[in-house]
Design an enzyme around this catalytic site. Structure first.
Site, mmCIF file in Angstrom:
data_model
loop_
_atom_site.group_PDB
_atom_site.id
_atom_site.type_symbol
_atom_site.label_atom_id
_atom_site.label_comp_id
_atom_site.label_asym_id
_atom_site.label_seq_id
_atom_site.Cartn_x
_atom_site.Cartn_y
_atom_site.Cartn_z
ATOM 1 N N HIS A 1 -1.018 2.881 0.074
ATOM 2 C CA HIS A 1 -0.891 1.598 -0.293
ATOM 3 C C HIS A 1 -1.143 1.476 -1.857
ATOM 4 O O HIS A 1 -1.377 0.255 -2.341
ATOM 5 C CB HIS A 1 -1.714 0.490 0.428
ATOM 6 C CG HIS A 1 -1.434 0.559 1.738
ATOM 7 N ND1 HIS A 1 -0.274 0.581 2.292
ATOM 8 C CD2 HIS A 1 -2.274 -0.045 2.892
ATOM 9 C CE1 HIS A 1 -0.405 0.583 3.727
ATOM 10 N NE2 HIS A 1 -1.404 0.031 4.032
ATOM 11 N N LYS B 1 0.696 -1.753 -3.744
ATOM 12 C CA LYS B 1 0.025 -3.107 -3.357
ATOM 13 C C LYS B 1 -1.367 -3.094 -3.757
ATOM 14 O O LYS B 1 -1.850 -4.056 -4.219
ATOM 15 C CB LYS B 1 0.185 -3.161 -1.753
ATOM 16 C CG LYS B 1 1.553 -2.998 -1.254
ATOM 17 C CD LYS B 1 1.561 -3.029 0.399
ATOM 18 C CE LYS B 1 2.876 -2.873 0.750
ATOM 19 N NZ LYS B 1 3.243 -2.433 2.161
ATOM 20 N N LEU C 1 6.331 6.285 3.050
ATOM 21 C CA LEU C 1 6.505 4.838 2.795
ATOM 22 C C LEU C 1 5.776 3.849 3.642
ATOM 23 O O LEU C 1 6.056 4.133 5.003
ATOM 24 C CB LEU C 1 7.881 4.402 2.226
ATOM 25 C CG LEU C 1 8.411 5.228 1.278
ATOM 26 C CD1 LEU C 1 9.870 4.788 1.035
ATOM 27 C CD2 LEU C 1 7.615 4.831 -0.299
ATOM 28 N N ASP C 2 5.091 2.734 3.196
ATOM 29 C CA ASP C 2 4.697 1.913 4.394
ATOM 30 C C ASP C 2 5.692 1.436 5.219
ATOM 31 O O ASP C 2 6.887 1.380 4.834
ATOM 32 C CB ASP C 2 3.963 0.639 3.639
ATOM 33 C CG ASP C 2 2.940 1.129 2.810
ATOM 34 O OD1 ASP C 2 2.156 2.124 3.001
ATOM 35 O OD2 ASP C 2 2.479 0.168 1.907
ATOM 36 N N LYS C 3 5.494 1.075 6.310
ATOM 37 C CA LYS C 3 6.427 0.516 7.435
ATOM 38 C C LYS C 3 7.440 -0.600 6.945
ATOM 39 O O LYS C 3 8.716 -0.651 7.035
ATOM 40 C CB LYS C 3 5.934 0.039 8.593
ATOM 41 C CG LYS C 3 6.735 -0.223 9.767
ATOM 42 C CD LYS C 3 6.019 -0.706 10.897
ATOM 43 C CE LYS C 3 6.926 -0.996 12.018
ATOM 44 N NZ LYS C 3 6.382 -1.340 13.612
#
Ligand code: URA
Length: 231
Positions: free
Chosen positions: A182, A185, A100-102
């Site tokens: 991503h 997004k 998962l992204d930060k």
């Protein structure tokens, strides 16, 4: 498996430490003190250390509610990693299943079961991932249809059809079946919108346990592990 290795794998100490425990007579197998670190132990034999049973589990599976600001990695020189959030007695060799992204929060699976992880992440498997995405503006009907049909995010092929549910004007539940970099997004960007907050609430048939505060984790139940294997 050797007795000393079993104790090491179950995080009872480094090899030299557990050998010492064994030589001191602190370890029993089926009620008998064993002083040989190389003694082989098999399924069904009961091992204790200082009177407490040591149950051997080949695999461990944790559900973590990842908070923002933490990286989905096993080590990092700058940021806190998801592994650092797990309980201290965890075993060696754990890793997050995917990333998962930060700044993304929510459900992250952590395990040492490489085979299961490989299957869950395999692009051909289309494992469900469910996200709550807070958007910069409401999503128009036409944009919803685009996401449901698949959008161009600059990959070879458009994204697979997604499921979009509008929860509030600028809050959607999005179910996707891929895990490109991503991806959420980029999907929202492709329809002229922008993700402000992102939280994963479902993965491979598992739902994020609502009792887990950000940063908390728990082991999966047997039923959840079976569900993952079947997803
Ligand atoms: N999609 C994203 O854009 N980010 C994530 O962390 C997960 C899915």
């Amino acid at each position: 498996m050797r007795l000393d290795r079993l104790l090491c794998e179950m995080n009872k100490g480094a090899r030299s430490r557990v050998k010492e425990y064994i030589r001191q007579g602190l370890v029993t197998v089926d009620g008998v003190v064993v002083r040989d670190p190389g003694r082989r132990v098999g399924d069904g034999e009961c091992v204790t250390l200082q009177g407490e049973e040591v149950i051997f589990k080949k695999y461990e599976y944790y559900m973590l509610n990842k908070p923002g600001g933490v990286v989905s990695a096993t080590r990092d020189n700058v940021s806190q990693t998801v592994l650092e959030l797990l309980p201290k007695g965890r075993r060696q060799g754990l890793f997050p299943v995917g990333r998962l992204d930060k700044d993304t929060e929510g459900l992250l699976l952590v395990t040492n079961d490489g085979e299961l992880a490989h299957r869950l992440l395999s692009p051909g498997r289309h494992v469900d991932k469910v996200y709550l995405a807070g958007l910069v503006k409401p999503l128009e009907e036409a944009r919803i249809r685009c996401l449901e049909q698949g959008v161009d995010i600059g990959e070879e092929k458009p994204t697979l059809p997604a499921r979009v549910e509008i929860l509030e004007p600028a809050l959607i539940r999005l179910t996707i079946h891929e895990g490109k970099y991503h991806q959420v997004k980029r999907m929202l960007q492709a329809v002229g919108n922008e993700v402000l907050t992102l939280k994963r609430i479902g993965f491979g048939g598992l739902a994020l346990d609502p009792s887990l505060a950000p940063g908390e984790s728990r082991e999966l139940t047997e039923e959840e592990v079976t569900r993952l294997h079947e997803s």
